[in-house]
Design an enzyme around this catalytic site. Structure first.
Site, PDB file in Angstrom:
ATOM      1  N   ASP A   7       3.941  -6.366  -0.595  1.00  0.00           N
ATOM      2  CA  ASP A   7       3.091  -5.221  -0.892  1.00  0.00           C
ATOM      3  C   ASP A   7       4.004  -4.035  -1.221  1.00  0.00           C
ATOM      4  O   ASP A   7       5.190  -4.046  -0.875  1.00  0.00           O
ATOM      5  CB  ASP A   7       2.212  -4.936   0.331  1.00  0.00           C
ATOM      6  CG  ASP A   7       1.304  -3.744   0.147  1.00  0.00           C
ATOM      7  OD1 ASP A   7       0.841  -3.531  -0.988  1.00  0.00           O
ATOM      8  OD2 ASP A   7       1.064  -3.030   1.126  1.00  0.00           O
ATOM      9  N   GLU A   9       2.848  -0.136  -1.234  1.00  0.00           N
ATOM     10  CA  GLU A   9       2.598   1.062  -0.424  1.00  0.00           C
ATOM     11  C   GLU A   9       2.503   0.710   1.054  1.00  0.00           C
ATOM     12  O   GLU A   9       1.827  -0.228   1.442  1.00  0.00           O
ATOM     13  CB  GLU A   9       1.311   1.747  -0.883  1.00  0.00           C
ATOM     14  CG  GLU A   9       1.407   2.291  -2.293  1.00  0.00           C
ATOM     15  CD  GLU A   9       0.096   2.900  -2.737  1.00  0.00           C
ATOM     16  OE1 GLU A   9      -0.309   3.927  -2.166  1.00  0.00           O
ATOM     17  OE2 GLU A   9      -0.540   2.340  -3.660  1.00  0.00           O
TER      18      GLU A   9
END
Length: 200
Positions: A7, A9
């Protein structure tokens, strides 16, 4: 053959919407996928808030220009990329992610795109595919790769749970409690060591 899927953020860079909420003085925009599992619902709500306040892409990009990767993120990514292929799979948008990729050494990212009017108003968004993180991991597996995945939010759970190895990284207490069998790490060294063990 392994590919690690990360991922963006909350894992490599701060949450863009939280940074923009602080910069714009609109605290309700701090709501993220850690709080709302339904991404379409979350994004449509965000766009309505932007419209209400007369804010567009330019204002968000000005905030993103001031965001730096988290301490140690680029070193972690550099070392990981020396060990295996890495793809960042994010629900963010190319218009947000491009400047951040430059600061991270231009890793590969799969994300989505915004629909922007000539006046800069964000009028909509186009998702790359349904359940993009899970769909991408399954596609990689279908062409012969073993996947390792890590993220911090609800929308990462599909790729984490369906990979050969999956890890939570700097996640919430609620998600950690809901998924006690998933290893959860707070530092890049811990995450890197866990991935190295899988690569042996």
């Amino acid at each position: 053959m392994y590919i690690t899927c990360l991922d963006l953020e909350g894992v490599l860079v701060p949450e863009i919407w939280i940074a923009f909420a602080e910069k714009s003085g609109i605290p309700e925009l701090k709501r993220t996928t850690r709080d709302e599992p339904d991404y379409n619902k979350l994004m449509n709500w965000r766009l309505s808030v932007l419209k209400e306040h007369g804010l567009g892409l330019k204002e968000i990009q000005n905030t993103i220009a001031e965001i730096d990767p988290m301490d140690g993120a680029k070193d972690f990514l550099d070392e990981l990329r020396s060990l295996c292929q890495v793809i960042i799979i994010s629900d963010t948008f190319t218009q947000f992610a491009s400047p951040l990729m430059k600061k991270l050494g231009m890793p590969t990212i799969f994300c989505n795109s915004l629909e922007v009017a000539e006046n800069g108003e964000i009028t909509g968004f186009k998702m790359r595919c349904e359940q993009s993180k899970l769909t991408t991991v399954k596609a990689l597996q279908s062409i012969g790769y073993e996947t390792i995945a890590s993220g911090d939010s609800y929308n990462d759970l599909g790729m984490i749970l369906n990979s050969k190895a999956g890890f939570l990284f700097r996640s919430t207490e609620k998600i950690k409690n809901d998924y006690p069998d998933l290893p959860a790490f707070e530092t890049y060294d811990e995450l890197l060591n866990a991935i190295k063990k899988e690569l042996k």
